[in-house]
Design an enzyme around this catalytic site. Structure first.
Site, PDB file in Angstrom:
ATOM      1  N   LYS A 186       6.932  -4.161  -2.979  1.00 42.13           N
ATOM      2  CA  LYS A 186       7.788  -2.970  -2.987  1.00 42.13           C
ATOM      3  C   LYS A 186       8.766  -2.991  -1.805  1.00 42.13           C
ATOM      4  CE  LYS A 186       5.666  -1.775  -6.667  1.00 42.13           C
ATOM      5  NZ  LYS A 186       4.467  -1.009  -6.881  1.00 42.13           N
TER       6      LYS A 186
HETATM    7  C1  LIG Z   1       3.328  -0.642  -7.767  1.00 40.09           C
HETATM    8  C2  LIG Z   1       3.288   0.534  -8.636  1.00 40.09           C
HETATM    9  C3  LIG Z   1       2.179   1.387  -8.698  1.00 40.09           C
HETATM   10  C4  LIG Z   1       0.893   1.095  -7.984  1.00 40.09           C
HETATM   11  O1  LIG Z   1       1.036   0.861  -6.649  1.00 40.09           O
HETATM   12  P1  LIG Z   1      -0.205   0.320  -5.791  1.00 40.09           P
HETATM   13  O2  LIG Z   1       0.179   0.670  -4.392  1.00 40.09           O
HETATM   14  O3  LIG Z   1      -0.245  -1.161  -6.033  1.00 40.09           O
HETATM   15  O4  LIG Z   1      -1.428   0.998  -6.259  1.00 40.09           O
HETATM   16  C5  LIG Z   1       2.275   2.529  -9.460  1.00 40.09           C
HETATM   17  N1  LIG Z   1       3.384   2.817 -10.180  1.00 40.09           N
HETATM   18  C6  LIG Z   1       4.454   1.990 -10.175  1.00 40.09           C
HETATM   19  C7  LIG Z   1       5.657   2.363 -10.969  1.00 40.09           C
HETATM   20  C8  LIG Z   1       4.433   0.818  -9.419  1.00 40.09           C
HETATM   21  O5  LIG Z   1       5.468  -0.003  -9.447  1.00 40.09           O
END
Ligand SMILES: *Cc1c(COP(=O)(O)O)cnc(C)c1O
Length: 404
Positions: A186
């Site tokens: 991210k």
């Molecule tokens: C990455 C992501 C998640 C989950 O994030 P984590 O921190 O890995 O639990 C949830 N929703 C979306 C849209 C994502 O891209």
């Protein structure tokens, strides 16, 4: 090898984590609340609760919104599993709305058409970083008495325009709760980690309690053990003291560590830089690919968001059938040139567990299904050099030209 996404770690991050490691705090310490305060300030939210993943943040969002058995939660099918799984965690039914074919985000028209009385929450996803149509989604959801949760895992640091005014994701009035992810892929990272932000003090306080087993430590909130049945034999069970804590509801261990928050604080200082560079790369890609009829570049629903959007993914729509090349072949060819790509996302309603558990079938979300068939995410991360961007563009264009 250029992956489709990657973290940016520099000497400041290393220093911050090393100092944190020697500070005496490993798990919950001062960096956690410092990080919460800093993120809340950055996005313009009143309250922030840091947790060990965005999946945990989404689970807590469901719990504090009192979503449970008998309730339905609507989300976009073009998302990562967690946006829907969180509803199943609390015994509610995860259900799906189709995407808007321009922005690939939850379509408020589809939401309105599919409205049912048991809908308790709507989880809108800012796919690739473009904000979902929040004012319209909130109008439909609130009209039906549902809570609005914005899964902004792709969109930290993003802003958007509405009727000529600028709003920040996490700090606007059309979401009751917003969640961010700090997974390495991210926009900014804490290793693993996530955050829930809200302007509602009660929701934040409850999320904070549920993050750590549902434990209450403030005396003014104690229920006490002073029922007569405990005190019958002159016991001291009714006594409060410094040791005393209460579990008043079932919570979890969703705590994030001080180490991670030290990294998060350090990353947050460069968030605007990361977002800026990502935006720059997206603009270069868009210009380069503009002329190709079989490649659709990401499109903004609102042109005023050009300099406001925080792009997490660069997902194009490629007409593989017209190119006479399967997506797998296309990906393999790019991989042989050192270019990693990814397919984001397989529509969640088509996942085997969802089909088996809820009977969802192909055709439920035609736009999300069509999007999936043509989707390909190209490398996008701040540390891409101009020569890397060039290499991706030339390789993709070459592939399209030789196969036409
Ligand atoms: C990455 C992501 C998640 C989950 O994030 P984590 O921190 O890995 O639990 C949830 N929703 C979306 C849209 C994502 O891209």
């Amino acid at each position: 090898m250029l992956p489709y996404g990657r973290q940016t770690i520099d000497a400041h991050d290393v220093k911050a984590v090393s100092e944190s490691l020697l500070s005496g705090w490993l798990t919950t310490g001062p960096a956690v609340s410092e990080f919460e305060t800093a993120v809340a300030a950055h996005v313009g939210a009143q309250h922030a609760v840091a947790v060990n993943s965005a999946t945990a943040a989404l689970h807590l969002a469901m719990l504090v919104a009192n979503v449970g058995p008998g309730d339905r939660v609507m989300t976009s099918s073009n998302t990562f599993l967690s946006s829907a799984n969180c509803a199943a965690f609390v015994g509610a039914i995860p259900d799906f709305v189709d995407i808007d074919p321009v922005s690939y985000t939850l379509c408020p028209r589809s939401l309105e058409q599919r409205w049912q009385n048991d809908i308790k929450a709507v989880v809108a996803v800012d796919y690739a970083g473009q904000t979902a149509e929040m004012p319209e989604i909130a109008r439909v959801a609130r009209c039906g008495g549902a809570v609005v949760i914005e899964d902004a895992c792709h969109a930290v640091g993003g802003r958007f325009d509405h009727a000529g005014t600028e709003y920040s994701i996490g700090g606007h009035p059309w979401a009751d709760i917003t969640t961010f992810s700090f997974h390495p892929v991210k926009t900014m990272t804490t290793g693993e980690g996530g955050m829930l932000v809200t302007n509602c003090e009660q929701l934040a306080a409850r999320a904070r309690r549920l993050r750590s087993h549902g434990i209450v430590r403030e005396r003014e909130h104690f229920v006490g053990l002073d029922e007569p049945s405990f005190l019958a034999e002159g016991s001291s069970l009714g006594e409060f003291g410094p040791w005393y804590y209460e579990m008043q509801e079932l919570g979890f261990n969703y705590r994030i560590t001080d180490l991670q928050c030290a990294l998060g604080l350090s990353q947050l200082r460069r968030l605007d830089e990361f977002v800026e560079r990502r935006r720059e790369i997206v603009a270069i890609y868009n210009r380069a690919f503009a002329e190709y009829p079989h490649l659709q570049t990401p499109e903004l629903r609102n042109a005023a968001d050009r300099d406001l959007t925080s792009w997490h993914l660069y997902t194009v729509q490629l007409d593989f059938a017209a190119l006479g090349l399967s997506r797998t072949e296309f990906m393999v060819q790019l991989q042989s040139k050192g270019i990693g790509t990814q397919v984001l996302y397989i529509p969640v309603h088509l996942q085997p567990w969802y089909r088996q558990t809820y009977g969802y079938q192909l055709g439920k979300c035609p736009h999300a299904e069509a999007f999936y068939q043509k989707a390909l995410s190209l490398p996008l991360f701040p540390q891409m050099k101009d020569t890397d961007i060039d290499h991706v563009i030339r390789s993709v264009c070459e592939l399209m030209e030789t196969h036409l």
